[in-house]
Design a protein around this motif. Structure first.
Motif, PDB file in Angstrom:
ATOM      1  N   LEU A   1       0.552  -1.537   0.135  1.00 23.64           N
ATOM      2  CA  LEU A   1      -0.335  -0.053   0.076  1.00 23.64           C
ATOM      3  C   LEU A   1       0.575   1.269  -0.022  1.00 23.64           C
ATOM      4  O   LEU A   1       0.958   2.700  -0.539  1.00 23.64           O
ATOM      5  CB  LEU A   1      -0.990  -0.266   1.795  1.00 23.64           C
ATOM      6  CG  LEU A   1      -2.518  -1.207   1.133  1.00 23.64           C
ATOM      7  CD1 LEU A   1      -3.162  -1.036   2.218  1.00 23.64           C
ATOM      8  CD2 LEU A   1      -2.814  -1.115   0.128  1.00 23.64           C
ATOM      9  N   THR A   2       2.111   0.617   0.636  1.00 26.66           N
ATOM     10  CA  THR A   2       2.835   2.068   0.909  1.00 26.66           C
ATOM     11  C   THR A   2       3.339   2.539  -0.484  1.00 26.66           C
ATOM     12  O   THR A   2       3.042   3.639  -1.543  1.00 26.66           O
ATOM     13  CB  THR A   2       3.830   2.009   2.334  1.00 26.66           C
ATOM     14  OG1 THR A   2       4.831   1.144   1.494  1.00 26.66           O
ATOM     15  CG2 THR A   2       3.788   2.501   3.831  1.00 26.66           C
ATOM     16  N   ALA A   3       3.417   1.483  -0.862  1.00 24.27           N
ATOM     17  CA  ALA A   3       4.408   1.957  -3.052  1.00 24.27           C
ATOM     18  C   ALA A   3       3.052   2.544  -3.313  1.00 24.27           C
ATOM     19  O   ALA A   3       3.187   2.904  -4.372  1.00 24.27           O
ATOM     20  CB  ALA A   3       5.313   0.405  -3.042  1.00 24.27           C
ATOM     21  N   LEU A   4       2.288   1.800  -3.133  1.00 27.19           N
ATOM     22  CA  LEU A   4       1.170   2.279  -4.605  1.00 27.19           C
ATOM     23  C   LEU A   4       0.306   3.694  -4.553  1.00 27.19           C
ATOM     24  O   LEU A   4       0.667   4.481  -4.932  1.00 27.19           O
ATOM     25  CB  LEU A   4      -0.272   1.443  -4.147  1.00 27.19           C
ATOM     26  CG  LEU A   4      -1.446   1.313  -5.004  1.00 27.19           C
ATOM     27  CD1 LEU A   4      -1.350   0.676  -5.822  1.00 27.19           C
ATOM     28  CD2 LEU A   4      -2.851   0.870  -3.858  1.00 27.19           C
ATOM     29  N   PHE A   5       0.561   3.496  -3.114  1.00 30.70           N
ATOM     30  CA  PHE A   5      -0.235   5.474  -3.120  1.00 30.70           C
ATOM     31  C   PHE A   5       1.487   6.381  -3.496  1.00 30.70           C
ATOM     32  O   PHE A   5       0.900   7.299  -3.886  1.00 30.70           O
ATOM     33  CB  PHE A   5      -0.627   5.258  -1.506  1.00 30.70           C
ATOM     34  CG  PHE A   5      -1.893   5.464  -1.363  1.00 30.70           C
ATOM     35  CD1 PHE A   5      -2.719   5.855  -1.160  1.00 30.70           C
ATOM     36  CD2 PHE A   5      -2.113   4.325  -0.685  1.00 30.70           C
ATOM     37  CE1 PHE A   5      -3.905   5.157  -1.262  1.00 30.70           C
ATOM     38  CE2 PHE A   5      -3.377   3.652  -0.440  1.00 30.70           C
ATOM     39  CZ  PHE A   5      -4.620   4.363  -0.801  1.00 30.70           C
ATOM     40  N   ARG A   6       2.168   5.559  -2.801  1.00 32.29           N
ATOM     41  CA  ARG A   6       3.861   6.300  -3.081  1.00 32.29           C
ATOM     42  C   ARG A   6       3.743   7.062  -4.835  1.00 32.29           C
ATOM     43  O   ARG A   6       3.778   7.943  -5.176  1.00 32.29           O
ATOM     44  CB  ARG A   6       4.857   6.381  -2.789  1.00 32.29           C
ATOM     45  CG  ARG A   6       6.110   7.281  -3.009  1.00 32.29           C
ATOM     46  CD  ARG A   6       7.501   5.956  -2.269  1.00 32.29           C
ATOM     47  NE  ARG A   6       6.886   5.444  -1.007  1.00 32.29           N
ATOM     48  CZ  ARG A   6       7.653   6.694  -0.519  1.00 32.29           C
ATOM     49  NH1 ARG A   6       8.697   7.980  -0.459  1.00 32.29           N
ATOM     50  NH2 ARG A   6       7.630   6.253   0.970  1.00 32.29           N
ATOM     51  N   LYS A   7       3.635   5.781  -5.702  1.00 33.81           N
ATOM     52  CA  LYS A   7       3.099   5.999  -6.930  1.00 33.81           C
ATOM     53  C   LYS A   7       2.397   6.874  -7.712  1.00 33.81           C
ATOM     54  O   LYS A   7       2.572   7.746  -8.320  1.00 33.81           O
ATOM     55  CB  LYS A   7       3.258   4.514  -7.711  1.00 33.81           C
ATOM     56  CG  LYS A   7       3.557   4.848  -8.955  1.00 33.81           C
ATOM     57  CD  LYS A   7       3.731   2.968  -9.688  1.00 33.81           C
ATOM     58  CE  LYS A   7       3.499   3.085 -11.570  1.00 33.81           C
ATOM     59  NZ  LYS A   7       3.582   1.815 -11.784  1.00 33.81           N
ATOM     60  N   ALA A   8       1.368   6.287  -6.434  1.00 33.80           N
ATOM     61  CA  ALA A   8      -0.317   7.555  -7.034  1.00 33.80           C
ATOM     62  C   ALA A   8      -0.097   8.823  -6.992  1.00 33.80           C
ATOM     63  O   ALA A   8      -0.500   9.675  -7.976  1.00 33.80           O
ATOM     64  CB  ALA A   8      -1.598   6.898  -6.772  1.00 33.80           C
TER      65      ALA A   8
END
Length: 208
Positions: A197-204
């Protein structure tokens, strides 16, 4: 609406122990069955205390339930309160996601109890949320919107961003049985979920 109440003062050690046994049992029962499905008999059985003993400390099922809701609502905004308006926007959002996942790790029963209350209409909490909690959330949304407007975050909807964070992080607690079925059990799942989730939100949230 949840009425904030003060717990009895100057309890003896045994009295405090019994109250803790009752509220912990209530948390187990309410988080599993919701308010409507839970019974005082179930709480008595789970606590190891008799029903008359429970009624010595609480006026009834709703009194236990409201006591638990008060405790949950008291800490519900803590992870969001730590969002620093002067920090790096993406780092602040990612840290918030991490804190929400940690709450799912530490307080899954509390999360499910709150979710059940909302699913059943939220009649005991919505007024309190609207009056006391929503303004605090709106203030943090304004901070996030400021980061978006100044190009420090991607052009996303700040309100839907928060809703998405709540949905994804709390899912691990509220739908624990499903999560265990598909992902397995143990802290490893929450650790992997946090990383994802942290990778997902960081990218988004990277500005384009």
């Amino acid at each position: 609406m949840v009425e904030l109440k003060t717990e009895p003062k100057k309890l003896s050690r045994i009295q405090q122990r019994n109250r803790d046994l009752i509220t912990d049992a209530g948390l187990n029962v309410f988080s599993q069955y919701g308010f409507r499905g839970a019974t005082l008999d179930q709480i008595a059985e789970a606590s190891g205390l008799s029903k008359p003993n429970i009624l010595y400390y609480f006026t009834g099922k709703e009194d236990i339930y409201v006591t638990l809701l008060n405790r949950i609502l008291d800490g519900w905004l803590d992870p969001l309160d730590e969002l620093d308006p002067n920090g790096d926007p993406i780092s602040e959002i990612v840290a918030y996601v991490e804190r929400k996942m940690e709450m799912s790790r530490k307080y899954p029963r509390e999360s499910r109890l709150f979710a059940n209350e909302i699913i059943q209409g939220g009649t005991r909490v919505l007024d309190h949320i609207e009056v006391d909690i929503k303004p605090q959330i709106d203030a943090k949304i304004a901070v996030i919107q400021g980061w978006i407007d100044t190009g420090q975050l991607a052009q996303v909807d700040a309100r839907h961003l928060l809703t998405s964070i709540w949905a994804t992080t709390q899912h691990y607690a509220d739908f624990e049985a499903q999560t265990q079925l598909f992902l397995g059990e143990g802290d490893r799942v929450l650790t992997e979920g946090t990383e994802f989730l942290t990778a997902l939100f960081r990218k988004a949230l990277q500005p384009g």
